[in-house]
Design a protein around this motif. Sequence first.
Motif, PDB file in Angstrom:
ATOM      1  N   PHE A   1       0.853  -1.190   0.000  1.00 14.06           N
ATOM      2  CA  PHE A   1       0.000   0.000   0.000  1.00 14.06           C
ATOM      3  C   PHE A   1       0.885   1.235   0.000  1.00 14.06           C
ATOM      4  CE2 PHE A   1       0.984  -0.674   4.413  1.00 14.06           C
ATOM      5  CZ  PHE A   1       0.938   0.557   5.031  1.00 14.06           C
ATOM      6  N   GLY A   2       0.238   2.398  -0.005  1.00 16.42           N
ATOM      7  CA  GLY A   2       0.955   3.668  -0.019  1.00 16.42           C
ATOM      8  C   GLY A   2       0.830   4.358  -1.363  1.00 16.42           C
ATOM      9  N   ARG A   3       0.868   5.683  -1.342  1.00 19.49           N
ATOM     10  CA  ARG A   3       0.781   6.455  -2.580  1.00 19.49           C
ATOM     11  C   ARG A   3       1.854   6.024  -3.569  1.00 19.49           C
ATOM     12  NH1 ARG A   3      -1.780  11.090  -3.770  1.00 19.49           N
ATOM     13  NH2 ARG A   3      -2.336  11.357  -1.571  1.00 19.49           N
ATOM     14  N   ASP A   4       3.039   5.728  -3.064  1.00 19.91           N
ATOM     15  CA  ASP A   4       4.143   5.277  -3.911  1.00 19.91           C
ATOM     16  C   ASP A   4       4.337   3.762  -3.850  1.00 19.91           C
ATOM     17  OD1 ASP A   4       4.775   7.965  -4.633  1.00 19.91           O
ATOM     18  OD2 ASP A   4       5.810   8.211  -2.708  1.00 19.91           O
ATOM     19  N   ARG A   5       3.360   3.074  -3.254  1.00 24.52           N
ATOM     20  CA  ARG A   5       3.432   1.619  -3.075  1.00 24.52           C
ATOM     21  C   ARG A   5       4.773   1.216  -2.469  1.00 24.52           C
ATOM     22  NH1 ARG A   5      -0.566  -1.236  -4.844  1.00 24.52           N
ATOM     23  NH2 ARG A   5       0.663  -3.162  -5.059  1.00 24.52           N
ATOM     24  N   ASP A   6       5.108   1.904  -1.409  1.00 21.84           N
ATOM     25  CA  ASP A   6       6.398   1.703  -0.764  1.00 21.84           C
ATOM     26  C   ASP A   6       6.284   1.104   0.637  1.00 21.84           C
ATOM     27  OD1 ASP A   6       5.190   3.902   0.327  1.00 21.84           O
ATOM     28  OD2 ASP A   6       6.950   5.196   0.294  1.00 21.84           O
ATOM     29  N   LYS A   7       5.080   0.665   0.993  1.00 21.38           N
ATOM     30  CA  LYS A   7       4.886   0.046   2.305  1.00 21.38           C
ATOM     31  C   LYS A   7       4.149  -1.270   2.127  1.00 21.38           C
ATOM     32  CE  LYS A   7       2.969   3.923   3.895  1.00 21.38           C
ATOM     33  NZ  LYS A   7       3.529   5.028   3.124  1.00 21.38           N
ATOM     34  N   GLY A   8       4.299  -2.147   3.114  1.00 24.59           N
ATOM     35  CA  GLY A   8       3.641  -3.442   3.029  1.00 24.59           C
ATOM     36  C   GLY A   8       3.350  -4.020   4.396  1.00 24.59           C
ATOM     37  N   ILE A   9       2.646  -5.159   4.374  1.00 31.05           N
ATOM     38  CA  ILE A   9       2.287  -5.865   5.605  1.00 31.05           C
ATOM     39  C   ILE A   9       3.028  -7.198   5.621  1.00 31.05           C
ATOM     40  CG2 ILE A   9       0.433  -6.855   6.984  1.00 31.05           C
ATOM     41  CD1 ILE A   9       0.219  -3.841   6.712  1.00 31.05           C
ATOM     42  N   ARG A  10       3.741  -7.427   6.722  1.00 29.96           N
ATOM     43  CA  ARG A  10       4.514  -8.657   6.875  1.00 29.96           C
ATOM     44  C   ARG A  10       4.023  -9.414   8.109  1.00 29.96           C
ATOM     45  NH1 ARG A  10      10.924  -7.934   7.241  1.00 29.96           N
ATOM     46  NH2 ARG A  10      10.359  -6.954   9.237  1.00 29.96           N
ATOM     47  N   LEU A  11       4.068 -10.737   8.020  1.00 31.43           N
ATOM     48  CA  LEU A  11       3.727 -11.573   9.162  1.00 31.43           C
ATOM     49  C   LEU A  11       4.990 -11.846   9.953  1.00 31.43           C
ATOM     50  CD1 LEU A  11       1.420 -13.162  10.553  1.00 31.43           C
ATOM     51  CD2 LEU A  11       2.085 -15.135   9.167  1.00 31.43           C
ATOM     52  N   ASN A  12       4.979 -11.420  11.210  1.00 31.62           N
ATOM     53  CA  ASN A  12       6.126 -11.605  12.099  1.00 31.62           C
ATOM     54  C   ASN A  12       5.677 -12.494  13.248  1.00 31.62           C
ATOM     55  OD1 ASN A  12       8.387 -11.473  13.683  1.00 31.62           O
ATOM     56  ND2 ASN A  12       8.340  -9.247  13.993  1.00 31.62           N
ATOM     57  N   GLY A  13       5.970 -13.803  13.118  1.00 30.34           N
ATOM     58  CA  GLY A  13       5.472 -14.740  14.107  1.00 30.34           C
ATOM     59  C   GLY A  13       3.965 -14.863  13.973  1.00 30.34           C
ATOM     60  N   LEU A  14       3.239 -14.515  15.028  1.00 26.90           N
ATOM     61  CA  LEU A  14       1.777 -14.547  15.008  1.00 26.90           C
ATOM     62  C   LEU A  14       1.186 -13.156  14.905  1.00 26.90           C
ATOM     63  CD1 LEU A  14       1.122 -17.273  17.746  1.00 26.90           C
ATOM     64  CD2 LEU A  14       1.107 -17.555  15.264  1.00 26.90           C
ATOM     65  N   LYS A  15       2.004 -12.161  14.545  1.00 25.76           N
ATOM     66  CA  LYS A  15       1.526 -10.785  14.473  1.00 25.76           C
ATOM     67  C   LYS A  15       1.821 -10.179  13.112  1.00 25.76           C
ATOM     68  CE  LYS A  15       2.086  -9.789  19.416  1.00 25.76           C
ATOM     69  NZ  LYS A  15       2.710  -8.875  20.421  1.00 25.76           N
ATOM     70  N   LEU A  16       0.997  -9.229  12.720  1.00 27.73           N
ATOM     71  CA  LEU A  16       1.237  -8.467  11.501  1.00 27.73           C
ATOM     72  C   LEU A  16       2.025  -7.214  11.837  1.00 27.73           C
ATOM     73  CD1 LEU A  16      -2.291  -8.666   9.800  1.00 27.73           C
ATOM     74  CD2 LEU A  16      -0.292 -10.125   9.381  1.00 27.73           C
ATOM     75  N   GLU A  17       2.812  -6.748  10.880  1.00 29.08           N
ATOM     76  CA  GLU A  17       3.551  -5.509  11.068  1.00 29.08           C
ATOM     77  C   GLU A  17       3.675  -4.762   9.755  1.00 29.08           C
ATOM     78  OE1 GLU A  17       7.443  -6.441  12.523  1.00 29.08           O
ATOM     79  OE2 GLU A  17       8.059  -7.505  10.710  1.00 29.08           O
ATOM     80  N   VAL A  18       3.760  -3.436   9.853  1.00 35.08           N
ATOM     81  CA  VAL A  18       3.960  -2.586   8.682  1.00 35.08           C
ATOM     82  C   VAL A  18       5.456  -2.433   8.448  1.00 35.08           C
ATOM     83  CG1 VAL A  18       3.621  -0.281   7.700  1.00 35.08           C
ATOM     84  CG2 VAL A  18       1.806  -1.337   9.068  1.00 35.08           C
ATOM     85  N   VAL A  19       5.903  -2.606   7.201  1.00 32.30           N
ATOM     86  CA  VAL A  19       7.319  -2.455   6.860  1.00 32.30           C
ATOM     87  C   VAL A  19       7.462  -1.488   5.696  1.00 32.30           C
ATOM     88  CG1 VAL A  19       7.998  -4.732   7.700  1.00 32.30           C
ATOM     89  CG2 VAL A  19       7.230  -4.483   5.336  1.00 32.30           C
ATOM     90  N   GLU A  20       8.655  -0.868   5.610  1.00 31.33           N
ATOM     91  CA  GLU A  20       8.982   0.070   4.538  1.00 31.33           C
ATOM     92  C   GLU A  20       9.787  -0.663   3.471  1.00 31.33           C
ATOM     93  OE1 GLU A  20       8.265   3.290   4.206  1.00 31.33           O
ATOM     94  OE2 GLU A  20       7.345   3.734   6.158  1.00 31.33           O
ATOM     95  N   LEU A  21       9.238  -0.735   2.259  1.00 33.59           N
ATOM     96  CA  LEU A  21       9.933  -1.447   1.187  1.00 33.59           C
ATOM     97  C   LEU A  21      11.212  -0.740   0.779  1.00 33.59           C
ATOM     98  CD1 LEU A  21       6.904  -2.515  -1.048  1.00 33.59           C
ATOM     99  CD2 LEU A  21       8.028  -3.794   0.765  1.00 33.59           C
ATOM    100  N   ARG A  22      11.235   0.582   0.886  1.00 34.62           N
ATOM    101  CA  ARG A  22      12.428   1.321   0.467  1.00 34.62           C
ATOM    102  C   ARG A  22      13.564   1.205   1.477  1.00 34.62           C
ATOM    103  NH1 ARG A  22       9.304   7.080   0.555  1.00 34.62           N
ATOM    104  NH2 ARG A  22       8.565   7.032   2.708  1.00 34.62           N
ATOM    105  N   GLN A  23      13.312   0.539   2.577  1.00 34.49           N
ATOM    106  CA  GLN A  23      14.369   0.301   3.559  1.00 34.49           C
ATOM    107  C   GLN A  23      14.983  -1.079   3.401  1.00 34.49           C
ATOM    108  OE1 GLN A  23      12.847   1.131   7.489  1.00 34.49           O
ATOM    109  NE2 GLN A  23      12.632   3.323   7.092  1.00 34.49           N
ATOM    110  N   GLY A  24      14.813  -1.648   2.216  1.00 37.59           N
ATOM    111  CA  GLY A  24      15.468  -2.910   1.892  1.00 37.59           C
ATOM    112  C   GLY A  24      14.630  -4.152   2.095  1.00 37.59           C
ATOM    113  N   VAL A  25      13.379  -3.999   2.507  1.00 40.70           N
ATOM    114  CA  VAL A  25      12.500  -5.160   2.674  1.00 40.70           C
ATOM    115  C   VAL A  25      11.931  -5.544   1.307  1.00 40.70           C
ATOM    116  CG1 VAL A  25      10.441  -6.078   3.775  1.00 40.70           C
ATOM    117  CG2 VAL A  25      11.910  -4.478   5.020  1.00 40.70           C
TER     118      VAL A  25
END
Length: 302
Positions: A201-225
């Motif tokens: 998601f994001g205006r520049d499609r630069d963010k995403g949702i990742r599963l971390n264990g049993l929880k969801l988290e927001v990550v920044e794609l431009r930070q190397g993810v």
Amino acid sequence: MLPELNIPRENFVFVSGIGCSSRFPYYLNTYGFHGIHGRAPTLATGIKASRPELSVWVITGDGDALSIGGNHFMHAIRRNLDINIILFNNRIYGLTKGQYSPTSEFGKKTKSTPDGSIDYPINPLCIAISNEATFVARSIDVDVKHLSSILTQAAHHKGVSFVEVFQNCNIFNDGAFKHFSERKVRDDRTIRLEDGKPLVFGRDRDKGIRLNGLKLEVVELRQGVPETDLLMHDIHDPEPHLANLLARMEYPDFPVPLGVFRSVAKPTYDELMEAQVEDAISRSGAGDLERLLNSGDVWVVN
């Protein structure tokens, strides 16, 4: 959307309870039934069970479905009746002039909670998923194209379809969803769920949702993810766990998810009932109601 389904309009039935949403059957040139408060799923069950060829829709609101109608709502879903339930959620009691509803946020100041609500709100999607709804989706009133697409998918689903629609109440709860629905912010504050695609998601499609264990988290794609690290959306997952996690995402910690959360196949109540009746007839014959009523111990009142 309805004409595109190629179903004769006399084969549609729209059933409603009580509330602003429940005048919906009057606005359509189809068959309709305006029921009593919270009982629309009960009427829809009877209609679909006796006339399984009809396209049956329940139109309800957050008060009608989740307060007095909560029990009927829950059981219609768990039975997997082949009906479509559309819940218009404006997070307020609009028909009765602005009291807080089961979905009003904690601390909401209304005519019935002048110091703020101390009730924790119900999440309609979680209720539907926990009762094993076979189709669960959400859309919003200001995006007619998206809403029409979701309703079309619901109509084609075999089994119970539940769609929550965020709907603004101009009079008693104006702007309830503008913090994430307005054009200038919606790209960064909402996420469109697309089957088979990573949650980006994001205006520049630069963010995403990742599963971390049993929880969801927001990550920044431009930070190397990489996108390969993101959660891949699968609406056909037979287990409801991830759908439930997505349903619990709320702004500001997460973007608000819109789209189809779950779509799985399962025998429907009306199919199972019809098969049960046919089996009983094959074993015991067609039966005779007059004979049944006058068999066994009978008495005469003079």
